[in-house]
Scaffold this active site. Structure first.
Site, mmCIF file in Angstrom:
data_model
loop_
_atom_site.group_PDB
_atom_site.id
_atom_site.type_symbol
_atom_site.label_atom_id
_atom_site.label_comp_id
_atom_site.label_asym_id
_atom_site.label_seq_id
_atom_site.Cartn_x
_atom_site.Cartn_y
_atom_site.Cartn_z
ATOM 1 N N GLY A 1 0.868 -1.194 -0.028
ATOM 2 C CA GLY A 1 0.015 0.048 0.190
ATOM 3 C C GLY A 1 0.854 1.251 0.230
ATOM 4 N N ASP A 2 0.217 2.243 -0.160
ATOM 5 C CA ASP A 2 0.756 3.751 -0.257
ATOM 6 C C ASP A 2 0.682 4.058 1.244
ATOM 7 O OD1 ASP A 2 1.515 6.362 -0.359
ATOM 8 O OD2 ASP A 2 0.518 6.205 -2.352
ATOM 9 N N PHE A 3 1.702 4.581 2.064
ATOM 10 C CA PHE A 3 1.494 5.016 3.272
ATOM 11 C C PHE A 3 0.821 6.378 3.495
ATOM 12 C CE2 PHE A 3 6.309 5.296 3.104
ATOM 13 C CZ PHE A 3 6.294 6.643 2.747
ATOM 14 N N HIS B 1 10.991 10.362 3.355
ATOM 15 C CA HIS B 1 11.602 11.372 2.517
ATOM 16 C C HIS B 1 10.618 11.490 1.174
ATOM 17 C CE1 HIS B 1 14.489 8.173 1.780
ATOM 18 N NE2 HIS B 1 14.294 8.609 0.455
HETATM 19 C C1 SAM Z 1 14.941 3.762 0.167
HETATM 20 S S1 SAM Z 1 14.074 2.313 0.441
HETATM 21 C C2 SAM Z 1 14.356 1.611 2.315
HETATM 22 C C3 SAM Z 1 13.886 0.374 2.477
HETATM 23 C C4 SAM Z 1 14.307 -0.149 3.853
HETATM 24 N N1 SAM Z 1 13.370 0.585 4.843
HETATM 25 C C5 SAM Z 1 15.566 0.282 4.202
HETATM 26 O O1 SAM Z 1 16.086 0.839 5.209
HETATM 27 O O2 SAM Z 1 16.533 -0.503 3.579
HETATM 28 C C6 SAM Z 1 12.464 3.018 0.549
HETATM 29 C C7 SAM Z 1 11.389 2.103 0.579
HETATM 30 O O3 SAM Z 1 9.904 2.695 0.824
HETATM 31 C C8 SAM Z 1 8.988 2.436 -0.008
HETATM 32 N N2 SAM Z 1 7.834 3.559 -0.216
HETATM 33 C C9 SAM Z 1 8.242 4.547 -0.846
HETATM 34 N N3 SAM Z 1 7.111 5.452 -0.860
HETATM 35 C C10 SAM Z 1 5.995 4.887 -0.349
HETATM 36 C C11 SAM Z 1 4.799 4.836 0.047
HETATM 37 N N4 SAM Z 1 4.230 6.190 -0.306
HETATM 38 N N5 SAM Z 1 4.155 4.005 0.671
HETATM 39 C C12 SAM Z 1 4.539 2.956 1.141
HETATM 40 N N6 SAM Z 1 6.300 2.706 0.761
HETATM 41 C C13 SAM Z 1 6.643 3.585 0.092
HETATM 42 C C14 SAM Z 1 9.642 2.019 -1.240
HETATM 43 O O4 SAM Z 1 8.854 0.999 -2.110
HETATM 44 C C15 SAM Z 1 10.897 1.245 -0.903
HETATM 45 O O5 SAM Z 1 10.902 0.170 -0.506
#
Ligand code: SAM
Length: 225
Positions: free
Chosen positions: A100-102, A121
């Site tokens: 989902g989209d947080f 971010h």
């Molecule tokens: C830079 S990665 C970090 C992954 C992990 N938490 C780590 O520290 O290795 C960012 C993650 O946030 C997820 N993400 C980005 N925007 C998101 C959103 N709106 N809703 C849910 N997940 C999101 C991406 O799919 C990705 O898996």
């Protein structure tokens, strides 16, 4: 950057992801360790945990092994990331996976701990206040959000100096610094630390603070009493 482009960005990074992160993010493993050390609950506590933007589940795996009575929700936007998380963890009755989209989807409720490692971010700054109010509502009293954030310095010269050092770090690890810096400018929405802490306070967190910082990376938390 819209949701589809964030998803596409991460879709192609799943294979070898932790090693890529080590080449792109200074102290990537250490940041996770600091976040884990900031958890204020006893190891035996039956905590409910939400990992927002869990990626391939490195944090989820650590919490599972260090907190044997924790139950986790691993939440991510990208199907491939969540699948990699499932593969890492395997079938485990203490973990539920949520795609989902947080920013818009239901996150569950009654959490003691919310971890967000290098994911918030992706929120645009005007989206943060509403998002933080939602987070506030789904935490129990005494609950805490711990986030590894991409930030910017308030001072434009310091900011540029830090960006230059970051690009050197990336290039020194054999990655194309210009490419990754362009992706950062395109898809990330960093903010100064003081603005992030103020937003925590405005959302009702009684204790918001910064625990660690290096260049344009910082670890913050907000607690709810
Ligand atoms: C830079 S990665 C970090 C992954 C992990 N938490 C780590 O520290 O290795 C960012 C993650 O946030 C997820 N993400 C980005 N925007 C998101 C959103 N709106 N809703 C849910 N997940 C999101 C991406 O799919 C990705 O898996």
């Amino acid at each position: 950057m819209d949701t589809e482009r964030v998803r596409d960005h991460f879709r192609v990074q799943v294979s070898g992801y932790p090693d890529l992160m080590r080449r792109l993010i200074p102290f990537y493993d250490e940041q996770r360790e600091i976040m884990l050390r900031l958890i204020p609950f006893d190891r035996a506590a039956p905590i409910r945990v939400l990992d927002l933007g869990c990626g391939p589940g490195v944090m989820v795996a650590e919490i599972l092994s260090r907190y044997p009575n924790a139950h986790l929700t691993a939440f991510d936007l990208t199907e491939e990331m969540l699948q990699a998380c499932r593969m890492r963890i395997g079938i485990n009755e203490r973990v539920v996976y949520r795609l989902g989209d947080f920013r818009s989807d239901a996150l569950g409720q009654e959490y003691d701990l919310i971890m967000a490692s290098l994911s918030l971010h992706h929120l645009q700054l005007p989206e943060r206040p509403t998002f933080l109010r939602r987070v506030h509502q789904i935490l129990k009293p005494g609950g805490i959000i711990i986030a590894a954030e991409v930030i910017v310095d308030e001072d434009i010269d310091v900011r540029e100096q830090q960006y230059e050092l970051w690009r050197r770090f990336i290039a020194g690890n054999g990655e194309d610094a210009a490419y990754w810096f362009a992706r950062h400018l395109e898809k990330d929405h960093p903010a100064p630390i003081h603005a992030l802490i103020k937003m925590l306070g405005d959302a009702g967190f009684s204790q918001g603070g910064c625990h660690w910082r290096f260049l344009n990376f910082a670890i913050l938390s907000g607690r709810l009493w």
